[in-house]
Design a protein around this motif. Structure first.
Motif, PDB file in Angstrom:
ATOM      1  N   ARG A 179       0.844  -1.217   0.000  1.00 50.45           N
ATOM      2  CA  ARG A 179       0.000   0.000   0.000  1.00 50.45           C
ATOM      3  C   ARG A 179       0.869   1.254   0.000  1.00 50.45           C
ATOM      4  O   ARG A 179       0.577   2.213  -0.713  1.00 50.45           O
ATOM      5  CB  ARG A 179      -0.940  -0.013   1.214  1.00 50.45           C
ATOM      6  CG  ARG A 179      -1.984  -1.110   1.170  1.00 50.45           C
ATOM      7  CD  ARG A 179      -3.044  -0.908   2.224  1.00 50.45           C
ATOM      8  NE  ARG A 179      -2.573  -1.120   3.569  1.00 50.45           N
ATOM      9  CZ  ARG A 179      -2.570  -2.300   4.207  1.00 50.45           C
ATOM     10  NH1 ARG A 179      -3.014  -3.371   3.591  1.00 50.45           N
ATOM     11  NH2 ARG A 179      -2.139  -2.395   5.445  1.00 50.45           N
TER      12      ARG A 179
ATOM     13  N   VAL B 151       1.152   4.294  -3.075  1.00 49.45           N
ATOM     14  CA  VAL B 151       1.131   5.761  -2.934  1.00 49.45           C
ATOM     15  C   VAL B 151       2.452   6.350  -3.421  1.00 49.45           C
ATOM     16  O   VAL B 151       2.487   7.384  -4.101  1.00 49.45           O
ATOM     17  CB  VAL B 151       0.858   6.158  -1.457  1.00 49.45           C
ATOM     18  CG1 VAL B 151       0.890   7.665  -1.279  1.00 49.45           C
ATOM     19  CG2 VAL B 151      -0.486   5.609  -0.989  1.00 49.45           C
TER      20      VAL B 151
ATOM     21  N   VAL C  14      -8.486   9.355  -1.711  1.00 48.68           N
ATOM     22  CA  VAL C  14      -7.510   8.342  -1.289  1.00 48.68           C
ATOM     23  C   VAL C  14      -7.678   7.892   0.165  1.00 48.68           C
ATOM     24  O   VAL C  14      -7.494   6.703   0.459  1.00 48.68           O
ATOM     25  CB  VAL C  14      -6.065   8.834  -1.598  1.00 48.68           C
ATOM     26  CG1 VAL C  14      -5.565   9.851  -0.606  1.00 48.68           C
ATOM     27  CG2 VAL C  14      -5.105   7.676  -1.667  1.00 48.68           C
ATOM     28  N   ILE C  15      -8.075   8.783   1.070  1.00 49.07           N
ATOM     29  CA  ILE C  15      -8.175   8.385   2.497  1.00 49.07           C
ATOM     30  C   ILE C  15      -9.263   7.319   2.726  1.00 49.07           C
ATOM     31  O   ILE C  15      -9.065   6.416   3.540  1.00 49.07           O
ATOM     32  CB  ILE C  15      -8.387   9.626   3.403  1.00 49.07           C
ATOM     33  CG1 ILE C  15      -7.136  10.519   3.358  1.00 49.07           C
ATOM     34  CG2 ILE C  15      -8.723   9.250   4.843  1.00 49.07           C
ATOM     35  CD1 ILE C  15      -5.885   9.917   3.954  1.00 49.07           C
TER      36      ILE C  15
ATOM     37  N   LEU D 157      -6.348   2.032   3.438  1.00 50.20           N
ATOM     38  CA  LEU D 157      -4.973   2.223   3.912  1.00 50.20           C
ATOM     39  C   LEU D 157      -5.010   3.149   5.123  1.00 50.20           C
ATOM     40  O   LEU D 157      -5.940   3.946   5.287  1.00 50.20           O
ATOM     41  CB  LEU D 157      -4.050   2.765   2.812  1.00 50.20           C
ATOM     42  CG  LEU D 157      -3.976   4.239   2.471  1.00 50.20           C
ATOM     43  CD1 LEU D 157      -2.819   4.492   1.534  1.00 50.20           C
ATOM     44  CD2 LEU D 157      -5.246   4.734   1.849  1.00 50.20           C
TER      45      LEU D 157
ATOM     46  N   ARG E  91      -3.756   6.233   7.517  1.00 47.48           N
ATOM     47  CA  ARG E  91      -3.267   7.570   7.179  1.00 47.48           C
ATOM     48  C   ARG E  91      -1.738   7.612   7.206  1.00 47.48           C
ATOM     49  O   ARG E  91      -1.113   8.298   6.400  1.00 47.48           O
ATOM     50  CB  ARG E  91      -3.858   8.599   8.137  1.00 47.48           C
ATOM     51  CG  ARG E  91      -5.332   8.862   7.898  1.00 47.48           C
ATOM     52  CD  ARG E  91      -5.820  10.009   8.737  1.00 47.48           C
ATOM     53  NE  ARG E  91      -7.235  10.269   8.493  1.00 47.48           N
ATOM     54  CZ  ARG E  91      -7.867  11.358   8.867  1.00 47.48           C
ATOM     55  NH1 ARG E  91      -7.225  12.301   9.517  1.00 47.48           N
ATOM     56  NH2 ARG E  91      -9.149  11.532   8.612  1.00 47.48           N
TER      57      ARG E  91
ATOM     58  N   PHE F 159      -0.280   6.373   4.048  1.00 45.19           N
ATOM     59  CA  PHE F 159      -0.383   7.380   2.979  1.00 45.19           C
ATOM     60  C   PHE F 159       0.785   8.365   3.092  1.00 45.19           C
ATOM     61  O   PHE F 159       1.469   8.664   2.099  1.00 45.19           O
ATOM     62  CB  PHE F 159      -1.724   8.109   3.108  1.00 45.19           C
ATOM     63  CG  PHE F 159      -1.859   9.306   2.224  1.00 45.19           C
ATOM     64  CD1 PHE F 159      -1.982   9.166   0.858  1.00 45.19           C
ATOM     65  CD2 PHE F 159      -1.849  10.584   2.753  1.00 45.19           C
ATOM     66  CE1 PHE F 159      -2.099  10.270   0.032  1.00 45.19           C
ATOM     67  CE2 PHE F 159      -1.966  11.691   1.945  1.00 45.19           C
ATOM     68  CZ  PHE F 159      -2.088  11.535   0.582  1.00 45.19           C
TER      69      PHE F 159
END
Lengths: 312, 270
Positions: free
Chosen positions: B10, B14, B93-94, B98, B100, B103
């Protein structure tokens, strides 16, 4: 177990140097069960998007609880089982649609073969096959909406949350998206969507929730929320060819609102018995009845009623 | 795949996206071209020197890599995270599965890969200029280039920390100011223990010099180290110095990232 459950949810924003407080959501509670299409309706600024953002883990509630697929909102495992289309989808505009879906597929943990297969399926499903490797920045609003729907479905979610999924689409596109939503329900998925287009909500939803000024005014199946009582009757008729003007003038003297339209003469009345009497009078004078339309409460009327009550 | 492996996948998703975004940005291409132009200009300056062409090329080349690298690190660190908030891509995306922190770590990894690649590219071009003028690139240059990259990575973490809670302009201002102060820590310490010794301002300067990131550590050529002049041309720092600098960058940068993660974890995206 409910797919979505919100209990006494509250959100207060504090803004500016003066620490001014705005209550966006004021203690709302509702549930969405598996396999339903739930429409979350409300005028602008009612608290719809704030509620969705809490459910998606983008903002934190001030009080109350929100659970998604049995876990607290924002839980990673629960997010792996849902797909979300944000309002006015803002995506990485330097990516092409396949690249965007590839990124989402990686986050969902799909291997290369599964990503490739799913991307091909979804691109075709949402009608973006012609876009090729064009970057999203060159997409029209409708194409972006389609890309947004595709990315929401990339992880084959159990729950699909769509914020204004039909906005920006032409009539054909709207029909395709409506069909897609029905397909999702038929496949056992749950759809939670927020819209201001009430005609779409009437067509799609099993249940609706109406939120006004941060408070949930009504929640339930459409059939239960809308009054089954006939509220008015519309009679479309034509006078006999002989003596048309005299008959028309005589019948227009009767109770109700009268007008001449492209479909013929139209009479509307709130009293169904007056409607029946009018039909008998038309027939008695040799006229022709084209249609008798009973009018029940529409979702739009319920919505406007709730919104006005909220203002009062 | 293990949970750790899935988490890495993940983060990489990103990072790959961040790398793509950076590499498709024309501003970066222009900055790298500017660095190459500066190196080419050093050839002209070298001709004006007295048989010191390679020395001039190395000095100007390294300065060019450092200067352009700083601009790129500031641009990436401040922009790429703030843009997610400004352009509301964070709304997309949040809600994906995944954490935070994954990210944020993915954003950093993507920027680190971009900086590594661009610094490597500029270093290869510089080596080409040096070799074509009869010089050798050498280990000392490699150490200097690694130190520059470490400085850029540390600067990126500082920029990300500010981006996690303030606007792009403020983040750029704070990070730029910290970099200027951090590059001058020896002067700051000397000032505090010299003319201002025993004064409240001297005490404040002492604290500032010890708290701000010590960017001077990474651009040491021409400076003093334990009383000896350090130069890229003779008597440059050892690998152990580079390792210590890497340790410092890891600890300070790690702390910045941890703080950024903590701030980002409770942030409302409205």
């Amino acid at each position: 177990m409910s797919i979505l459950e919100v209990q006494d949810l509250r959100k207060t924003f504090t803004r500016g140097l003066s620490r001014r407080k705005t209550e966006a959501v004021r203690g709302i509670s509702f549930r969405v069960e598996k396999g339903q299409i739930f429409g979350f309706l409300g005028p602008n600024g009612a608290g719809k998007t704030t509620t969705i953002k809490i459910l998606m883990g983008l903002i934190f509630p001030t009080a109350g609880t929100a659970s998604v697929l049995g876990a607290p909102a924002g839980d990673r495992e629960a997010k792996a089982r849902l797909g979300y289309l944000p309002e006015n989808p803002y995506f990485y505009d330097y990516l092409s649609a396949p690249e965007l879906l590839d990124m989402v597929g990686r986050i969902y943990g799909l291997d290369r073969a599964a990503r490739r297969r799913r991307i091909g399926e979804l691109i075709e499903r949402v009608g973006l096959g012609h876009a090729g490797k064009r970057p999203l920045r060159s997409f029209s609003k409708g194409m972006l909406q389609r890309a947004g729907l595709a990315q929401a479905l990339m992880g084959d979610p159990e729950l699909v949350v769509l914020d204004e999924p039909l906005s920006g689409l032409d009539p054909l596109g709207r029909k395709e998206v409506r069909d897609l939503i029905f397909e999702l329900r038929d496949a056992g998925k749950t759809v939670f969507f927020c819209t201001h287009i009430l005609a779409d909500a009437s067509m799609l939803c099993d249940r609706v929730g109406i939120i006004v000024k941060g408070e949930l005014r009504d929640v339930g199946p459409l059939g239960e929320l809308l009054s089954p009582k006939v509220q008015s009757v519309e009679v479309v008729w034509a006078p006999p060819a002989a003596d048309a003007d005299a008959v028309r003038a005589a019948l227009r003297e009767r109770e109700g609102e009268h007008e001449t339209t492209s479909e013929g003469e139209v009479m509307r009345t709130r009293d169904p018995s007056a409607g029946h009497a009018f039909v008998a009078a038309v027939v008695e004078r040799g006229g022709v009845i084209h249609a008798v339309n009973p009018h029940r409460q529409s979702l739009e009327e319920l919505f406007v009623h709730e919104a006005l009550e909220g203002d009062a | 795949m293990s949970p750790f492996g899935r988490s890495l996948a993940r983060i990489w998703a990103v990072a790959l996206n961040t790398f793509r975004e950076a590499m498709r940005n024309r501003v970066l291409a222009v900055l790298v071209l500017f660095a190459v132009g500066l190196m080419a200009f050093s050839l002209v300056l070298g001709e004006l020197s007295l048989h010191e062409e390679v020395r001039v090329i190395k000095d100007i080349g390294l300065a060019g890599i450092s200067f352009v690298g700083i601009l790129i690190a500031l641009f990436l660190g401040v922009n790429l995270l703030s843009k997610e908030l400004d352009r509301k891509t964070v709304f997309f995306v949040i809600p994906k599965p995944l954490h935070r922190w994954e990210f944020l770590l993915g954003k950093f990894t993507g920027m680190a890969v971009t900086l590594g690649l661009l610094t490597g590219l500029m270093a290869v071009v510089l080596a080409g200029f040096v070799v074509s003028n009869g010089g050798t690139h050498g280990i000392a240059m490699l150490r200097a280039e690694i130190l520059i990259l470490l400085e850029l990575l540390l600067l990126t973490t500082v920029a990300m920390l500010f981006s996690a809670f303030s606007s792009p302009y403020l983040s750029a201002m704070f990070t730029g100011s910290l970099w200027i102060i951090g590059r001058n820590t020896p002067e700051l310490s000397a000032f505090a223990s010299g003319k201002l010794e025993g004064t409240p301002l001297g005490a404040v300067l002492e604290v500032v010099a010890s708290v701000v990131p010590d960017f001077h550590l990474f651009y040491i050529s021409g400076g003093n180290l334990e009383g000896n002049v350090v130069s890229i041309h003779e008597g440059f720092v050892s690998w152990s110095y580079v390792a210590q600098a890497a340790g410092y960058a890891s600890l300070y940068g790690g702390a910045c990232l941890l703080l950024a993660v903590a701030l980002f974890a409770r942030r409302d995206f409205t």
